[in-house]
Scaffold this active site. Sequence first.
Site, PDB file in Angstrom:
ATOM      1  N   ASP A  87     -16.398   8.992  -2.610  1.00 26.43           N
ATOM      2  CA  ASP A  87     -15.239   8.774  -1.745  1.00 26.43           C
ATOM      3  C   ASP A  87     -14.922  10.093  -1.050  1.00 26.43           C
ATOM      4  O   ASP A  87     -15.474  11.143  -1.403  1.00 26.43           O
ATOM      5  CB  ASP A  87     -14.050   8.298  -2.587  1.00 26.43           C
ATOM      6  CG  ASP A  87     -12.921   7.695  -1.748  1.00 26.43           C
ATOM      7  OD1 ASP A  87     -13.079   7.600  -0.520  1.00 26.43           O
ATOM      8  OD2 ASP A  87     -11.881   7.330  -2.337  1.00 26.43           O
ATOM      9  N   GLN A 145      -9.898  -2.743  -4.373  1.00 24.67           N
ATOM     10  CA  GLN A 145     -11.187  -2.146  -4.012  1.00 24.67           C
ATOM     11  C   GLN A 145     -12.182  -2.313  -5.150  1.00 24.67           C
ATOM     12  O   GLN A 145     -13.351  -2.633  -4.929  1.00 24.67           O
ATOM     13  CB  GLN A 145     -11.005  -0.667  -3.693  1.00 24.67           C
ATOM     14  CG  GLN A 145     -12.286   0.057  -3.306  1.00 24.67           C
ATOM     15  CD  GLN A 145     -12.856  -0.423  -1.995  1.00 24.67           C
ATOM     16  OE1 GLN A 145     -12.166  -0.419  -0.972  1.00 24.67           O
ATOM     17  NE2 GLN A 145     -14.115  -0.841  -1.989  1.00 24.67           N
ATOM     18  N   CYS A 162     -16.087   3.449  -0.438  1.00 26.59           N
ATOM     19  CA  CYS A 162     -15.013   2.514  -0.074  1.00 26.59           C
ATOM     20  C   CYS A 162     -14.581   2.648   1.387  1.00 26.59           C
ATOM     21  O   CYS A 162     -13.882   1.761   1.895  1.00 26.59           O
ATOM     22  CB  CYS A 162     -13.831   2.689  -1.011  1.00 26.59           C
ATOM     23  SG  CYS A 162     -13.147   4.355  -1.028  1.00 26.59           S
ATOM     24  N   ARG A 164       0.891  -1.167   0.000  1.00 24.86           N
ATOM     25  CA  ARG A 164       0.000   0.000   0.000  1.00 24.86           C
ATOM     26  C   ARG A 164       0.919   1.204   0.000  1.00 24.86           C
ATOM     27  O   ARG A 164       1.552   1.516   1.017  1.00 24.86           O
ATOM     28  CB  ARG A 164      -0.903  -0.022   1.234  1.00 24.86           C
ATOM     29  CG  ARG A 164      -1.942   1.115   1.275  1.00 24.86           C
ATOM     30  CD  ARG A 164      -2.822   0.933   2.495  1.00 24.86           C
ATOM     31  NE  ARG A 164      -3.776   2.009   2.685  1.00 24.86           N
ATOM     32  CZ  ARG A 164      -5.005   2.038   2.200  1.00 24.86           C
ATOM     33  NH1 ARG A 164      -5.417   1.020   1.462  1.00 24.86           N
ATOM     34  NH2 ARG A 164      -5.818   3.038   2.438  1.00 24.86           N
ATOM     35  N   HIS A 203      -6.641   1.664  -7.290  1.00 23.52           N
ATOM     36  CA  HIS A 203      -6.962   0.798  -6.156  1.00 23.52           C
ATOM     37  C   HIS A 203      -7.703  -0.430  -6.711  1.00 23.52           C
ATOM     38  O   HIS A 203      -8.910  -0.587  -6.520  1.00 23.52           O
ATOM     39  CB  HIS A 203      -7.847   1.559  -5.163  1.00 23.52           C
ATOM     40  CG  HIS A 203      -7.867   0.978  -3.784  1.00 23.52           C
ATOM     41  ND1 HIS A 203      -7.357  -0.270  -3.493  1.00 23.52           N
ATOM     42  CD2 HIS A 203      -8.356   1.472  -2.605  1.00 23.52           C
ATOM     43  CE1 HIS A 203      -7.529  -0.517  -2.200  1.00 23.52           C
ATOM     44  NE2 HIS A 203      -8.115   0.529  -1.642  1.00 23.52           N
ATOM     45  N   ARG A 263     -14.202  -6.918   0.724  1.00 21.57           N
ATOM     46  CA  ARG A 263     -12.760  -6.757   0.569  1.00 21.57           C
ATOM     47  C   ARG A 263     -12.066  -8.059   0.957  1.00 21.57           C
ATOM     48  O   ARG A 263     -11.101  -8.480   0.309  1.00 21.57           O
ATOM     49  CB  ARG A 263     -12.239  -5.604   1.446  1.00 21.57           C
ATOM     50  CG  ARG A 263     -12.566  -4.206   0.965  1.00 21.57           C
ATOM     51  CD  ARG A 263     -11.921  -3.868  -0.381  1.00 21.57           C
ATOM     52  NE  ARG A 263     -10.463  -3.988  -0.333  1.00 21.57           N
ATOM     53  CZ  ARG A 263      -9.642  -3.048   0.145  1.00 21.57           C
ATOM     54  NH1 ARG A 263     -10.126  -1.922   0.631  1.00 21.57           N
ATOM     55  NH2 ARG A 263      -8.342  -3.235   0.110  1.00 21.57           N
TER      56      ARG A 263
END
Length: 301
Positions: free
Chosen positions: A220, A128, A260, A98, A125, A288
């Site tokens: 988001d 996701q 998310c 990450r 991402h 996830r």
Amino acid sequence: MDSLLSVCDIKEDVSYIIDLAIKIKAGEIEDMPLEGKTLAMIFQKSSTRTRVSFDVGMYQLGGRAIFLSSNDLQMGRGEPISDTAKVLSRFVDGIMIRAIEHEDVVELAKYSNVPVISGLTNLEHPCQALADMLTIKEHFGSFKGKKICFVGDGNNVCNSLLLIAPLLGMDMSVACPEGYEPDENILKISKNFAKDNNTEITISSDINIALDNVDIVYTDVWVSMGDEAEKAKRLKDLKPYQVNKELMDIANDDAIFMHCLPAVRGQEVSADVIDGPQSVIYDEAENRLHAQKAILYHYLK
């Protein structure tokens, strides 16, 4: 060595990975398929869902995950990424990172002899996006004829959704103010995917246009990690794009709301929407884990 740095890396395998996640979630995959496998998890940015889902996912598949923050690695003190990749490749079966900069993940994968999985960068991402599509398939049963609209800042999550939606036969629109559009290169690729799959990608500053005939409304946070210096400007520019009840009413009657997480209630989304009956955010968050397990199975088994 195959790695997952972008949705583009799995353009031929997207449906397979989502179907695999469904099977894993239903308990249809053999026990402990990753027994004896080890995943190194590098975190340059803090995380809740990414860290826990990969850690638990490896455990439930029979493997082990090792958490490594920037402070735990010599890479954080200036060791070349290439050296870190070459050394870790001799210890572990896969690396999840990450990161802040997408280029760092690309370099890590270039020198790694084991699969590298992007757990987020400033550009994309992909993990996701896979969890999001799993959630949509569970809710609607199919992607055919569905349209998703991303509202707000055309960020890394938006970029990955733009790539994955047309691959699954979905239309996608983005509602954002000028200056907050998705990455130009990502948009170009997504439009090519859309052309190949007979779907449509549209970008508009007009919410009414973007939300026309939409089945999924997605947003988001407006101020991501690294954007703090622009907070006041971002809050002002993006305020008209808050997902609230009035905005949801423009979408189809059976539309769902996705985010998310983490979320800031009262900024990008009103509390009555994110905590309301159209919200599927906790199913999305749970997925996830199942999507991550499918990714791990696909790359490490």
